[in-house]
Design a protein around this motif. Structure first.
Motif, mmCIF file in Angstrom:
data_model
loop_
_atom_site.group_PDB
_atom_site.id
_atom_site.type_symbol
_atom_site.label_atom_id
_atom_site.label_comp_id
_atom_site.label_asym_id
_atom_site.label_seq_id
_atom_site.Cartn_x
_atom_site.Cartn_y
_atom_site.Cartn_z
ATOM 1 N N PHE A 61 0.655 -1.128 0.046
ATOM 2 C CA PHE A 61 0.133 0.307 -0.065
ATOM 3 C C PHE A 61 0.937 0.851 0.079
ATOM 4 O O PHE A 61 1.624 1.604 1.048
ATOM 5 N N PHE A 62 0.483 2.254 -0.841
ATOM 6 C CA PHE A 62 1.764 2.928 -0.534
ATOM 7 C C PHE A 62 -0.204 4.765 -0.875
ATOM 8 O O PHE A 62 -0.706 5.095 -1.488
ATOM 9 N N GLU A 63 0.926 5.518 0.507
ATOM 10 C CA GLU A 63 -0.312 6.117 0.637
ATOM 11 C C GLU A 63 -0.708 7.897 0.000
ATOM 12 O O GLU A 63 0.873 8.161 -1.018
ATOM 13 N N PHE A 64 -1.746 8.238 -0.190
ATOM 14 C CA PHE A 64 -1.308 9.558 -1.774
ATOM 15 C C PHE A 64 -2.740 10.196 -0.860
ATOM 16 O O PHE A 64 -3.581 9.963 0.189
ATOM 17 N N ALA A 65 -2.414 11.545 -1.237
ATOM 18 C CA ALA A 65 -3.498 12.625 -0.324
ATOM 19 C C ALA A 65 -4.888 12.146 -1.608
ATOM 20 O O ALA A 65 -5.868 12.796 -0.787
ATOM 21 N N ASN A 66 -4.831 12.486 -2.157
ATOM 22 C CA ASN A 66 -6.286 12.007 -3.153
ATOM 23 C C ASN A 66 -6.119 11.484 -4.338
ATOM 24 O O ASN A 66 -5.022 10.442 -4.651
ATOM 25 N N GLY A 67 -7.480 11.499 -5.193
ATOM 26 C CA GLY A 67 -7.240 10.773 -6.181
ATOM 27 C C GLY A 67 -6.456 11.281 -7.240
ATOM 28 O O GLY A 67 -5.671 10.273 -8.322
ATOM 29 N N PRO A 68 -6.783 12.552 -7.395
ATOM 30 C CA PRO A 68 -5.397 13.120 -8.646
ATOM 31 C C PRO A 68 -4.248 12.779 -8.256
ATOM 32 O O PRO A 68 -3.635 12.389 -9.645
ATOM 33 N N ALA A 69 -3.853 12.351 -7.749
ATOM 34 C CA ALA A 69 -2.385 12.433 -7.303
ATOM 35 C C ALA A 69 -1.290 10.699 -7.312
ATOM 36 O O ALA A 69 -1.211 10.404 -7.971
ATOM 37 N N ALA A 70 -3.362 9.403 -6.338
ATOM 38 C CA ALA A 70 -2.827 8.610 -7.640
ATOM 39 C C ALA A 70 -2.593 7.999 -8.651
ATOM 40 O O ALA A 70 -2.707 7.565 -9.294
ATOM 41 N N ASN A 71 -3.615 8.666 -9.279
ATOM 42 C CA ASN A 71 -3.741 9.112 -10.783
ATOM 43 C C ASN A 71 -2.125 8.935 -11.943
ATOM 44 O O ASN A 71 -2.209 8.269 -12.558
ATOM 45 N N ALA A 75 0.207 8.796 -10.616
ATOM 46 C CA ALA A 75 1.202 7.040 -9.834
ATOM 47 C C ALA A 75 0.344 6.345 -11.069
ATOM 48 O O ALA A 75 1.296 5.435 -11.975
ATOM 49 N N LEU A 76 -0.928 6.209 -11.186
ATOM 50 C CA LEU A 76 -1.073 4.760 -11.958
ATOM 51 C C LEU A 76 -0.718 4.671 -13.732
ATOM 52 O O LEU A 76 -0.302 3.876 -14.741
ATOM 53 N N ILE A 77 -0.888 6.186 -13.884
ATOM 54 C CA ILE A 77 -0.349 6.824 -15.032
ATOM 55 C C ILE A 77 0.992 6.697 -15.654
ATOM 56 O O ILE A 77 1.762 5.577 -17.276
ATOM 57 N N ALA A 78 1.842 6.730 -14.955
ATOM 58 C CA ALA A 78 3.774 6.529 -15.058
ATOM 59 C C ALA A 78 3.936 4.850 -14.910
ATOM 60 O O ALA A 78 4.997 4.602 -14.691
ATOM 61 N N GLY A 79 2.443 4.225 -14.566
ATOM 62 C CA GLY A 79 3.099 2.476 -14.487
ATOM 63 C C GLY A 79 3.504 1.921 -13.086
ATOM 64 O O GLY A 79 3.692 1.255 -12.836
ATOM 65 N N GLN A 80 3.388 2.448 -11.972
ATOM 66 C CA GLN A 80 3.652 2.587 -10.554
ATOM 67 C C GLN A 80 2.733 2.008 -9.114
ATOM 68 O O GLN A 80 3.725 1.430 -8.627
ATOM 69 N N LEU A 81 1.271 1.797 -9.649
ATOM 70 C CA LEU A 81 0.774 1.638 -9.176
ATOM 71 C C LEU A 81 0.227 0.217 -10.008
ATOM 72 O O LEU A 81 -0.078 0.993 -11.422
ATOM 73 N N ASP A 82 -0.509 -0.756 -9.594
ATOM 74 C CA ASP A 82 -1.417 -1.522 -10.208
ATOM 75 C C ASP A 82 -3.037 -1.547 -10.125
ATOM 76 O O ASP A 82 -4.274 -1.600 -10.539
ATOM 77 N N VAL A 83 -3.384 -0.567 -8.840
ATOM 78 C CA VAL A 83 -5.480 -0.724 -8.492
ATOM 79 C C VAL A 83 -4.398 0.906 -7.882
ATOM 80 O O VAL A 83 -4.209 1.161 -7.070
ATOM 81 N N GLU A 84 -6.113 1.449 -8.217
ATOM 82 C CA GLU A 84 -6.309 2.788 -7.675
ATOM 83 C C GLU A 84 -7.653 2.165 -6.247
ATOM 84 O O GLU A 84 -8.878 2.058 -7.111
#
Length: 346
Positions: A83-93, A95-104
């Motif tokens: 689990f990687f902590e983010f402040a909000n959805g746009p920030a997690a986006n 990371a997802l766009i960059a291929g750094q996450l598998d799940v939002e």
């Protein structure tokens, strides 16, 4: 006043120093998510998931790890979660766009849609929450602002680009206002908003009642309007390439989500205690909030209509970088429907 633009939602800085929480099997991990750190480790699979520590309602994947239900499903397969902590959805986006996450995990409908349109390569496989009365617009009890219409020319604190942003614009329009009639101040947490209000930096704020629990109970904060006419949705989003590479794991992951939902329904106090301990939010507030939020996982026809509504809302307000012809690209409900059928038949 600040103008609406798609860039506002696409250029929100990735959360710095992403703190890593618990992994599957109760292990602690310290590496940051990165494109190079793919989801394989020692011939196993590491599912890299975002998490919002301040969120007290849709914590299904996190609770699956804490309760052992995830390990029960995958203990013989060397599959774990980071689990990687983010402040909000746009920030997690980002990371997802960059291929750094598998799940939002528990991303709102607005950032989910803007992220997918922006190239996140994600797709919702489950709905995680539907909220109305527990989210809304607030101000101090001594304020001269008594209705949403009174916000004209005022400064309002909220998480810009988050799912509550879209809901708030809808509430404004119900009152005959537009976003151009107010000034938005980007504040993501209730603590930030209360501090800014007390300092006179904002006149009102958009939040959920659990973060304002004490202030609402003592009467120092009042709700101007809830989101009953513009409900807030969150979804469980997976990268499409993860699904294509691991369809069996994806199905079993959906099974775990349904099992933990059943566990939550049978153990509401224990679920609230776990979430309270992790988030630091008051137990009573978490328990009350969770009892008022719809946490059913199936992507219903009504949910699909809400996705269509949010997409059209964002398009009509020029908040998307491009248009999508087939809105079914935003969701794939095959896995969760099969999971529900499987678990209910056990």
């Amino acid at each position: 006043m600040r103008k609406k633009s798609a860039a506002l939602f696409g250029v929100i800085i990735l959360a710095l120093g992403m703190m890593v929480g618990c992994a599957g099997r109760g292990e602690q991990v310290s590496s940051e998510a990165s494109e190079e750190n793919q989801n394989t480790e020692s011939d196993g699979v590491v599912i890299r998931s975002s998490i919002f520590k301040s969120v007290s309602y849709d914590n299904q994947l996190w609770l699956a790890v804490q309760t052992g239900l995830f390990d029960e499903e995958f203990k013989d397969d060397n599959v774990s979660v980071e689990f990687f902590e983010f402040a909000n959805g746009p920030a997690a986006n980002e990371a997802l766009i960059a291929g750094q996450l598998d799940v939002e995990h528990a991303v709102g409908d607005q950032p989910m849609i803007t992220g997918i349109v922006g190239g996140s390569k994600g797709v919702a496989i489950a709905t995680q929450s539907r909220q109305s009365e527990t989210q809304g617009v607030y101000t101090g009890s001594g304020s001269d602002i008594k209705t949403v219409a009174d916000l004209k020319g005022k400064r309002v604190g909220l998480g810009i680009g988050t799912f509550t942003h879209k809901c708030f614009i809808g509430v404004l329009e119900d009152a005959g206002l537009t976003e151009d009639d107010i000034e938005l101040v980007n504040l993501n947490t209730a603590d930030e908003q209360l501090s800014a209000y007390e300092n006179g930096d904002i006149d009102a704020f958009v939040s959920n009642f659990v973060g304002l629990y004490d202030s609402l109970k003592d009467g120092s904060v009042v709700q101007l309007a809830d989101f009953s006419t513009h409900p807030a949705y969150t979804f469980f989003v997976l990268r499409k390439d993860f699904i294509e590479k691991y369809p069996e794991i994806t199905q079993r992951l959906a099974n775990v989500l349904v099992r933990v939902q059943k566990w939550e329904e049978e153990n509401p106090e224990e679920a609230a205690k776990l979430v309270s301990d992790y988030t630091g939010l008051k137990y009573d507030a978490v328990l009350e909030l969770r009892s008022k939020v719809d946490l059913q996982l199936d992507i219903t026809e009504e949910d699909k209509e809400q996705i269509e509504y949010t997409y059209n809302f964002l398009k009509n307000h020029d908040l998307l970088s491009s248009e999508v012809e087939d809105l079914s690209v935003f969701y794939d409900d095959v896995f969760i429907k099969k999971a529900i059928e499987t678990i209910e038949s056990e």
